[in-house]
Write an enzyme that holds these catalytic residues in place. Sequence first.
Site, PDB file in Angstrom:
ATOM      1  N   ARG A 255      59.093  28.096 110.706  1.00 32.40           N
ATOM      2  CA  ARG A 255      59.769  28.879 111.753  1.00 32.40           C
ATOM      3  C   ARG A 255      58.847  29.069 112.944  1.00 32.40           C
ATOM      4  O   ARG A 255      59.213  28.844 114.084  1.00 32.40           O
ATOM      5  CB  ARG A 255      60.217  30.227 111.210  1.00 32.40           C
ATOM      6  CG  ARG A 255      61.624  30.245 110.664  1.00 32.40           C
ATOM      7  CD  ARG A 255      61.892  29.157 109.624  1.00 32.40           C
ATOM      8  NE  ARG A 255      63.206  29.280 109.039  1.00 32.40           N
ATOM      9  CZ  ARG A 255      63.482  30.059 107.991  1.00 32.40           C
ATOM     10  NH1 ARG A 255      62.524  30.746 107.376  1.00 32.40           N
ATOM     11  NH2 ARG A 255      64.711  30.145 107.540  1.00 32.40           N
TER      12      ARG A 255
ATOM     13  N   ASP B 228      61.980  23.276 107.951  1.00 32.28           N
ATOM     14  CA  ASP B 228      63.112  24.198 108.058  1.00 32.28           C
ATOM     15  C   ASP B 228      63.926  23.832 109.289  1.00 32.28           C
ATOM     16  O   ASP B 228      63.619  22.843 109.970  1.00 32.28           O
ATOM     17  CB  ASP B 228      62.621  25.662 108.115  1.00 32.28           C
ATOM     18  CG  ASP B 228      63.605  26.593 107.398  1.00 32.28           C
ATOM     19  OD1 ASP B 228      64.781  26.609 107.796  1.00 32.28           O
ATOM     20  OD2 ASP B 228      63.192  27.280 106.450  1.00 32.28           O
TER      21      ASP B 228
ATOM     22  N   TYR C  27      58.978  40.384  99.927  1.00 30.95           N
ATOM     23  CA  TYR C  27      59.049  39.733 101.235  1.00 30.95           C
ATOM     24  C   TYR C  27      58.298  40.561 102.268  1.00 30.95           C
ATOM     25  O   TYR C  27      58.731  41.634 102.671  1.00 30.95           O
ATOM     26  CB  TYR C  27      60.510  39.539 101.660  1.00 30.95           C
ATOM     27  CG  TYR C  27      61.125  38.286 101.072  1.00 30.95           C
ATOM     28  CD1 TYR C  27      60.614  37.722  99.908  1.00 30.95           C
ATOM     29  CD2 TYR C  27      62.203  37.667 101.684  1.00 30.95           C
ATOM     30  CE1 TYR C  27      61.163  36.569  99.371  1.00 30.95           C
ATOM     31  CE2 TYR C  27      62.765  36.509 101.146  1.00 30.95           C
ATOM     32  CZ  TYR C  27      62.240  35.972  99.995  1.00 30.95           C
ATOM     33  OH  TYR C  27      62.792  34.838  99.471  1.00 30.95           O
TER      34      TYR C  27
ATOM     35  N   TRP D 259      57.913  34.988 105.614  1.00 28.26           N
ATOM     36  CA  TRP D 259      58.776  34.137 106.441  1.00 28.26           C
ATOM     37  C   TRP D 259      58.401  34.429 107.874  1.00 28.26           C
ATOM     38  O   TRP D 259      58.156  35.588 108.233  1.00 28.26           O
ATOM     39  CB  TRP D 259      60.239  34.438 106.141  1.00 28.26           C
ATOM     40  CG  TRP D 259      60.554  34.131 104.713  1.00 28.26           C
ATOM     41  CD1 TRP D 259      60.626  35.024 103.689  1.00 28.26           C
ATOM     42  CD2 TRP D 259      60.767  32.837 104.134  1.00 28.26           C
ATOM     43  NE1 TRP D 259      60.882  34.361 102.510  1.00 28.26           N
ATOM     44  CE2 TRP D 259      60.977  33.012 102.752  1.00 28.26           C
ATOM     45  CE3 TRP D 259      60.806  31.542 104.655  1.00 28.26           C
ATOM     46  CZ2 TRP D 259      61.215  31.952 101.885  1.00 28.26           C
ATOM     47  CZ3 TRP D 259      61.053  30.487 103.797  1.00 28.26           C
ATOM     48  CH2 TRP D 259      61.253  30.699 102.425  1.00 28.26           C
TER      49      TRP D 259
ATOM     50  N   HIS E 171      68.728  24.021 105.535  1.00 29.68           N
ATOM     51  CA  HIS E 171      67.534  24.254 106.355  1.00 29.68           C
ATOM     52  C   HIS E 171      66.965  22.923 106.852  1.00 29.68           C
ATOM     53  O   HIS E 171      65.754  22.704 106.828  1.00 29.68           O
ATOM     54  CB  HIS E 171      66.484  25.035 105.561  1.00 29.68           C
ATOM     55  CG  HIS E 171      66.877  26.469 105.304  1.00 29.68           C
ATOM     56  ND1 HIS E 171      66.841  27.444 106.283  1.00 29.68           N
ATOM     57  CD2 HIS E 171      67.335  27.085 104.186  1.00 29.68           C
ATOM     58  CE1 HIS E 171      67.256  28.607 105.776  1.00 29.68           C
ATOM     59  NE2 HIS E 171      67.563  28.419 104.503  1.00 29.68           N
TER      60      HIS E 171
ATOM     61  N   TRP F  87      64.676  34.606  94.166  1.00 29.38           N
ATOM     62  CA  TRP F  87      64.408  35.373  95.396  1.00 29.38           C
ATOM     63  C   TRP F  87      65.491  36.405  95.688  1.00 29.38           C
ATOM     64  O   TRP F  87      65.229  37.440  96.276  1.00 29.38           O
ATOM     65  CB  TRP F  87      64.200  34.434  96.586  1.00 29.38           C
ATOM     66  CG  TRP F  87      65.439  33.767  97.133  1.00 29.38           C
ATOM     67  CD1 TRP F  87      66.009  32.627  96.662  1.00 29.38           C
ATOM     68  CD2 TRP F  87      66.239  34.186  98.246  1.00 29.38           C
ATOM     69  NE1 TRP F  87      67.121  32.313  97.403  1.00 29.38           N
ATOM     70  CE2 TRP F  87      67.286  33.241  98.390  1.00 29.38           C
ATOM     71  CE3 TRP F  87      66.170  35.268  99.139  1.00 29.38           C
ATOM     72  CZ2 TRP F  87      68.256  33.351  99.383  1.00 29.38           C
ATOM     73  CZ3 TRP F  87      67.144  35.378 100.141  1.00 29.38           C
ATOM     74  CH2 TRP F  87      68.162  34.424 100.247  1.00 29.38           C
TER      75      TRP F  87
ATOM     76  N   GLU G  32      70.445  28.751 100.501  1.00 28.18           N
ATOM     77  CA  GLU G  32      71.274  28.963 101.692  1.00 28.18           C
ATOM     78  C   GLU G  32      71.859  27.676 102.280  1.00 28.18           C
ATOM     79  O   GLU G  32      71.724  27.415 103.465  1.00 28.18           O
ATOM     80  CB  GLU G  32      70.448  29.681 102.768  1.00 28.18           C
ATOM     81  CG  GLU G  32      69.939  31.036 102.308  1.00 28.18           C
ATOM     82  CD  GLU G  32      69.093  31.745 103.360  1.00 28.18           C
ATOM     83  OE1 GLU G  32      69.201  32.978 103.426  1.00 28.18           O
ATOM     84  OE2 GLU G  32      68.335  31.098 104.093  1.00 28.18           O
TER      85      GLU G  32
HETATM   86  C1  TNX Z   1      65.919  34.029 103.165  1.00 25.22           C
HETATM   87  S1  TNX Z   1      64.033  33.208 100.785  1.00 25.22           S
HETATM   88  C2  TNX Z   1      65.433  32.731 103.182  1.00 25.22           C
HETATM   89  C3  TNX Z   1      64.536  32.313 104.276  1.00 25.22           C
HETATM   90  C4  TNX Z   1      64.419  33.373 105.350  1.00 25.22           C
HETATM   91  C5  TNX Z   1      64.245  34.731 104.704  1.00 25.22           C
HETATM   92  C6  TNX Z   1      64.021  35.834 105.691  1.00 25.22           C
HETATM   93  C7  TNX Z   1      64.867  32.006 101.011  1.00 25.22           C
HETATM   94  C8  TNX Z   1      64.852  31.089  99.906  1.00 25.22           C
HETATM   95  N1  TNX Z   1      65.590  31.856 102.144  1.00 25.22           N
HETATM   96  O1  TNX Z   1      64.976  31.101 104.804  1.00 25.22           O
HETATM   97  O2  TNX Z   1      63.331  33.080 106.145  1.00 25.22           O
HETATM   98  O3  TNX Z   1      65.398  35.017 103.938  1.00 25.22           O
HETATM   99  O4  TNX Z   1      63.456  36.938 105.079  1.00 25.22           O
END
Ligand code: TNX
Length: 639
Positions: free
Chosen positions: A171, A200, A415, A464, A260, A390, A324
């Site tokens: 990022r 990402d 986090y 992150w 991502h 997570w 995600e």
């Molecule tokens: C979720 S943790 C995400 C990250 C983001 C983060 C922000 C994860 C596997 N995915 O892509 O940066 O939340 O806190």
Amino acid sequence: MPRFLPILLLALFLSPGGAVMAQTSPALNIVPRPVLVRAQEGTFTITGKTAILYSAGSAEMKEMAEYLADRLAESTGKRLSIREGADGGNVIVLKLNGCGEVDKTDEGYCLNAGPERIVIAAPKPAGVFYGIQTLRQMLDAGGTGAAKVPGVYISDFPRYGWRGISFDCARHFHSKEAVKRYIDLLAYHKMNVFHWHLTDDQGWRIEIQKYPKLTSVGAWRDEFGRRHGGFYTRDDVREVVAYARSRYIEVVPEIEMPGHATAAIAAYPELSCDGQQLTIKPEWGVFPNLFCAGKEETFAFLEDVLREVAELFPSRYIHIGGDEAAKDKWKVCPHCQKRIRDEGLKDEEALQGYFSRRMDTFVRSLGKTLIGWDEILEGKPSQTAVVESWRGMEGAVEGAAEGHRIIAAPEQTNYFDYPMLDERSHIWWMRTTSLEKAYSFEATPKKLTPEQASFIMGAECAIWSEYARDFELDYKIFPRLCAFSETVWTPGDLRNWDDFSRRMETQLTRLDRLGVDYFTPAFFAGKWTPAQVSGDKKTLEWDLSGFITKPGHYRFTIRHDEGKDGVSVESAALLRDGRAVWSDNHPARTSARRNEFQNYYMDVAKVESGKPYTLKVILTAEGGGDTAGSVWVRYFADK
Ligand code: TNX
């Protein structure tokens, strides 16, 4: 006699003879807390004549001795001589041999400090390395004087074998030097995994020889008129891996898929379902740009990439992300739909399962083990795949029940991009994680059976970096990383928040010595009242002369505190002697949600002392002007 000795002798007297005792010396204040600390008579003094001795015939131990000499030179200003052997007076001895309880792990050690010598013994070099970290902390303790070590016997070993941080260099790009500095800080806290998040939506950060556009295109973006980016060359990667290895830290690469993936697709549009040309944007969130799961070319590409990655990283593991992945594009992609039909899959979720199983097979063909975020469980990956939980601990519970090895990294406690509680979030929905909450983390859920619990390899904290450039990393990571390190090193029954917070007073002085810019609250610089802002657009000014004293980065926070109305900020500027030296004209608002705020960052190259500095903000109160708020300033040193 050291101040703490009577207390420890008393504790010693009270504890059953021969048993492993749990008390820790108040004056040592080691973090993470060692398993056993027992005070002894005498004090060891490091002089110009002190020598470091290491086990004969071991190149690794010689390197270790040199590492210790380098660190001691940093903290005491004295460069000690090094030689093979185990005998002599006024010596620090590093040796490979067992010492009781600690032999049960590959990373345990014992440290015996008396007036004549300090002996660090361990069955494996990693243990000697952790003994050295304990010694460094004793010397950095501030109060005891940099060259004195109190007489002490320590026997220590970790609770978990996997003690890591997931570090997002995608990022915002973080320089190789920054990465190496964190590797040192991890080692200082006896952590052993650097999980390197390298790709990402906002950037691809690792050179891949076969696909040069991944970095010539994918590593760069426009960030509000400024070019941001960077990547690690193959040599950079080798350098970081070797650096980490000499600190007993395994570097685990993460290449995100299928989601991502915007940066990769911006470089090679044919990797996506629709082949559209994308640009890399400095915006955060979950994007629908997935690698196409229908085209064979995608798999060929990812396999090429992972082949190069496997070659560069000696790690036993490759992390493929998997989190995600919004399936909108897969739903309308003829290639993906054909794949779903041909493979007899239920839907797009099952297609991700197909995707990760294929990658799992390939990763295993490289002789490595796959790790994925807990989303990969939905696709029933092979038994060897490691699951990183997570979204809370559900993934850990479910994964362990299915026989997967687990890395626990629940966002709620681990986090460190989430703000500390007392700072509040500048995004109202964002979670906050206080130091105490970070300390409360438990990697092994209580409801697991003993067999399931044995699948918990350990844990990771995460940083992150959507909102973290280099200079802000320290502030987010520390001191919470200290708490995390103890949750993975120290036995659960020795963990105690009050004891930890007391030891943290010493640990913070150590962090000061190491130049760590850990979290401290921002300074109050001024406020606004309803009377000042109600009605039309207003210009407010606050005197910041007392704050702007040295070059570096300044953060201003404009925060809503009271009232049902928010404010819209048109612009903010810093004036020196009445003239703008910095301004930010992008519209922003702090809504009426209590304590919502806007951060502004200003880079100051030079400060003219004696000149008045003023923060000027042009804003309009929303609604009827029922709003009160405040302005806060924090300084960040260049890192
Ligand atoms: C979720 S943790 C995400 C990250 C983001 C983060 C922000 C994860 C596997 N995915 O892509 O940066 O939340 O806190």
